[in-house]
Motif scaffolding. Structure first.
Motif, PDB file in Angstrom:
ATOM      1  N   HIS A  75      -2.768   5.445  -2.967  1.00 29.87           N
ATOM      2  CA  HIS A  75      -2.570   5.631  -1.522  1.00 29.87           C
ATOM      3  C   HIS A  75      -1.701   6.866  -1.268  1.00 29.87           C
ATOM      4  O   HIS A  75      -1.979   7.659  -0.347  1.00 29.87           O
ATOM      5  CB  HIS A  75      -1.922   4.390  -0.913  1.00 29.87           C
ATOM      6  CG  HIS A  75      -1.604   4.535   0.536  1.00 29.87           C
ATOM      7  ND1 HIS A  75      -2.567   4.565   1.509  1.00 29.87           N
ATOM      8  CD2 HIS A  75      -0.410   4.685   1.169  1.00 29.87           C
ATOM      9  CE1 HIS A  75      -1.986   4.718   2.687  1.00 29.87           C
ATOM     10  NE2 HIS A  75      -0.690   4.793   2.511  1.00 29.87           N
ATOM     11  N   LYS A  76      -0.670   7.031  -2.065  1.00 33.79           N
ATOM     12  CA  LYS A  76       0.203   8.193  -1.896  1.00 33.79           C
ATOM     13  C   LYS A  76      -0.577   9.494  -2.089  1.00 33.79           C
ATOM     14  O   LYS A  76      -0.387  10.462  -1.344  1.00 33.79           O
ATOM     15  CB  LYS A  76       1.372   8.126  -2.870  1.00 33.79           C
ATOM     16  CG  LYS A  76       2.405   7.100  -2.490  1.00 33.79           C
ATOM     17  CD  LYS A  76       3.534   7.083  -3.508  1.00 33.79           C
ATOM     18  CE  LYS A  76       4.570   6.040  -3.153  1.00 33.79           C
ATOM     19  NZ  LYS A  76       5.691   6.018  -4.112  1.00 33.79           N
ATOM     20  N   ALA A  77      -1.457   9.534  -3.092  1.00 35.14           N
ATOM     21  CA  ALA A  77      -2.248  10.735  -3.344  1.00 35.14           C
ATOM     22  C   ALA A  77      -3.197  11.026  -2.181  1.00 35.14           C
ATOM     23  O   ALA A  77      -3.342  12.178  -1.754  1.00 35.14           O
ATOM     24  CB  ALA A  77      -3.031  10.589  -4.643  1.00 35.14           C
ATOM     25  N   VAL A  78      -3.830   9.981  -1.668  1.00 34.92           N
ATOM     26  CA  VAL A  78      -4.737  10.158  -0.535  1.00 34.92           C
ATOM     27  C   VAL A  78      -3.961  10.661   0.681  1.00 34.92           C
ATOM     28  O   VAL A  78      -4.389  11.599   1.367  1.00 34.92           O
ATOM     29  CB  VAL A  78      -5.482   8.838  -0.209  1.00 34.92           C
ATOM     30  CG1 VAL A  78      -6.239   8.938   1.108  1.00 34.92           C
ATOM     31  CG2 VAL A  78      -6.431   8.463  -1.334  1.00 34.92           C
ATOM     32  N   MET A  79      -2.818  10.055   0.950  1.00 36.90           N
ATOM     33  CA  MET A  79      -2.014  10.449   2.117  1.00 36.90           C
ATOM     34  C   MET A  79      -1.480  11.876   1.982  1.00 36.90           C
ATOM     35  O   MET A  79      -1.387  12.603   2.966  1.00 36.90           O
ATOM     36  CB  MET A  79      -0.872   9.461   2.343  1.00 36.90           C
ATOM     37  CG  MET A  79      -1.336   8.089   2.782  1.00 36.90           C
ATOM     38  SD  MET A  79      -2.391   8.105   4.247  1.00 36.90           S
ATOM     39  CE  MET A  79      -1.252   8.711   5.480  1.00 36.90           C
ATOM     40  N   PHE A 114     -12.475   9.535  -6.676  1.00 32.53           N
ATOM     41  CA  PHE A 114     -12.478   9.141  -8.091  1.00 32.53           C
ATOM     42  C   PHE A 114     -11.318   8.189  -8.390  1.00 32.53           C
ATOM     43  O   PHE A 114     -11.441   7.293  -9.218  1.00 32.53           O
ATOM     44  CB  PHE A 114     -12.432  10.368  -9.004  1.00 32.53           C
ATOM     45  CG  PHE A 114     -11.133  11.122  -8.957  1.00 32.53           C
ATOM     46  CD1 PHE A 114     -10.138  10.866  -9.878  1.00 32.53           C
ATOM     47  CD2 PHE A 114     -10.910  12.085  -7.981  1.00 32.53           C
ATOM     48  CE1 PHE A 114      -8.943  11.555  -9.834  1.00 32.53           C
ATOM     49  CE2 PHE A 114      -9.717  12.787  -7.937  1.00 32.53           C
ATOM     50  CZ  PHE A 114      -8.727  12.514  -8.863  1.00 32.53           C
ATOM     51  N   LEU A 115     -10.177   8.382  -7.713  1.00 33.99           N
ATOM     52  CA  LEU A 115      -9.050   7.457  -7.909  1.00 33.99           C
ATOM     53  C   LEU A 115      -9.391   6.069  -7.381  1.00 33.99           C
ATOM     54  O   LEU A 115      -9.064   5.057  -8.011  1.00 33.99           O
ATOM     55  CB  LEU A 115      -7.796   7.981  -7.197  1.00 33.99           C
ATOM     56  CG  LEU A 115      -7.156   9.229  -7.774  1.00 33.99           C
ATOM     57  CD1 LEU A 115      -6.019   9.702  -6.871  1.00 33.99           C
ATOM     58  CD2 LEU A 115      -6.625   8.963  -9.166  1.00 33.99           C
ATOM     59  N   LEU A 134       0.822  -1.203   0.000  1.00 34.42           N
ATOM     60  CA  LEU A 134       0.000   0.000   0.000  1.00 34.42           C
ATOM     61  C   LEU A 134       0.859   1.257   0.000  1.00 34.42           C
ATOM     62  O   LEU A 134       0.549   2.226  -0.696  1.00 34.42           O
ATOM     63  CB  LEU A 134      -0.904  -0.014   1.228  1.00 34.42           C
ATOM     64  CG  LEU A 134      -2.048   0.976   1.283  1.00 34.42           C
ATOM     65  CD1 LEU A 134      -2.979   0.769   0.092  1.00 34.42           C
ATOM     66  CD2 LEU A 134      -2.812   0.819   2.576  1.00 34.42           C
ATOM     67  N   LYS A 135       1.953   1.251   0.729  1.00 34.24           N
ATOM     68  CA  LYS A 135       2.830   2.427   0.788  1.00 34.24           C
ATOM     69  C   LYS A 135       3.393   2.780  -0.580  1.00 34.24           C
ATOM     70  O   LYS A 135       3.704   3.932  -0.848  1.00 34.24           O
ATOM     71  CB  LYS A 135       3.985   2.185   1.759  1.00 34.24           C
ATOM     72  CG  LYS A 135       3.584   2.275   3.197  1.00 34.24           C
ATOM     73  CD  LYS A 135       4.792   2.055   4.089  1.00 34.24           C
ATOM     74  CE  LYS A 135       4.409   2.098   5.542  1.00 34.24           C
ATOM     75  NZ  LYS A 135       5.559   1.861   6.419  1.00 34.24           N
ATOM     76  N   ARG A 136       3.531   1.812  -1.444  1.00 37.00           N
ATOM     77  CA  ARG A 136       4.076   2.035  -2.789  1.00 37.00           C
ATOM     78  C   ARG A 136       3.003   2.359  -3.820  1.00 37.00           C
ATOM     79  O   ARG A 136       3.318   2.709  -4.952  1.00 37.00           O
ATOM     80  CB  ARG A 136       4.854   0.798  -3.241  1.00 37.00           C
ATOM     81  CG  ARG A 136       6.044   0.526  -2.364  1.00 37.00           C
ATOM     82  CD  ARG A 136       6.718  -0.743  -2.766  1.00 37.00           C
ATOM     83  NE  ARG A 136       7.861  -0.993  -1.897  1.00 37.00           N
ATOM     84  CZ  ARG A 136       8.506  -2.119  -1.837  1.00 37.00           C
ATOM     85  NH1 ARG A 136       8.138  -3.119  -2.610  1.00 37.00           N
ATOM     86  NH2 ARG A 136       9.517  -2.274  -1.021  1.00 37.00           N
ATOM     87  N   ASP A 137       1.750   2.252  -3.430  1.00 41.06           N
ATOM     88  CA  ASP A 137       0.637   2.447  -4.350  1.00 41.06           C
ATOM     89  C   ASP A 137       0.427   3.935  -4.625  1.00 41.06           C
ATOM     90  O   ASP A 137       0.332   4.741  -3.688  1.00 41.06           O
ATOM     91  CB  ASP A 137      -0.635   1.848  -3.741  1.00 41.06           C
ATOM     92  CG  ASP A 137      -1.807   1.939  -4.677  1.00 41.06           C
ATOM     93  OD1 ASP A 137      -1.821   1.182  -5.662  1.00 41.06           O
ATOM     94  OD2 ASP A 137      -2.691   2.783  -4.435  1.00 41.06           O
ATOM     95  N   PRO A 138       0.330   4.332  -5.896  1.00 44.34           N
ATOM     96  CA  PRO A 138       0.168   5.759  -6.218  1.00 44.34           C
ATOM     97  C   PRO A 138      -1.152   6.362  -5.707  1.00 44.34           C
ATOM     98  O   PRO A 138      -1.190   7.528  -5.332  1.00 44.34           O
ATOM     99  CB  PRO A 138       0.236   5.808  -7.741  1.00 44.34           C
ATOM    100  CG  PRO A 138       0.143   4.414  -8.217  1.00 44.34           C
ATOM    101  CD  PRO A 138       0.465   3.515  -7.086  1.00 44.34           C
TER     102      PRO A 138
END
Length: 135
Positions: free
Chosen positions: A66-70, A98-99, A60-64
């Motif tokens: 998830h990164k945008a949400v964080m 939307f993502l 999850l930490k590498r997921d784009p």
């Protein structure tokens, strides 16, 4: 997954308690003995579940997405909005929904075999009509 493990362990615990109650022991003693008997299994299941979550969090930490949400979550907490974590998390998910929605798309509904056969027959009829018109 957590619910399945919980249900499985609860079921086994309940059966163990019933077996021990039939032998005539008190409720408190029976529950303690049943729990202690199943404790090694509880620990194994906990370790497996924890390992599963550790691996999932790493991916999850590498997921784009998830990164945008964080990124939004931190911005809501730090900068303009001065929100607490829960409020910022809700706002970040709402902002980036939307993502997340893109992750699951509707599946195309397969046609019935009968409908497919009818369409194939119609296409063949149309092809035959075209050939007849050309002649």
């Amino acid at each position: 997954m957590t619910v399945v493990i919980h249900d499985s362990l609860s079921s086994r615990f309940g059966k163990q308690v019933e077996r021990l109650l039939e032998k005539g022991a008190s409720e408190a003693v029976v529950q303690a003995k049943a729990f202690n008997a199943l404790l090694p299994d509880f620990r194994i299941k906990l370790r497996r579940l924890y390992l599963h979550y550790l691996k999932w969090f790493r991916r999850l930490k590498r997921d784009p997405v998830h990164k945008a949400v964080m990124k939004n979550l931190r911005r809501f907490m730090d900068e303009k909005e001065d929100m607490d974590y829960e409020e910022a998390a809700d706002a970040a998910l709402d902002r980036r929904k939307f993502l997340l929605n893109r992750m699951f798309q509707p599946w195309p509904v397969p046609k019935n075999e009968e409908e497919e056969e009818e369409e194939e027959e119609e296409e063949e009829d149309e092809e035959d009509d075209e050939k007849d018109n050309e002649s």
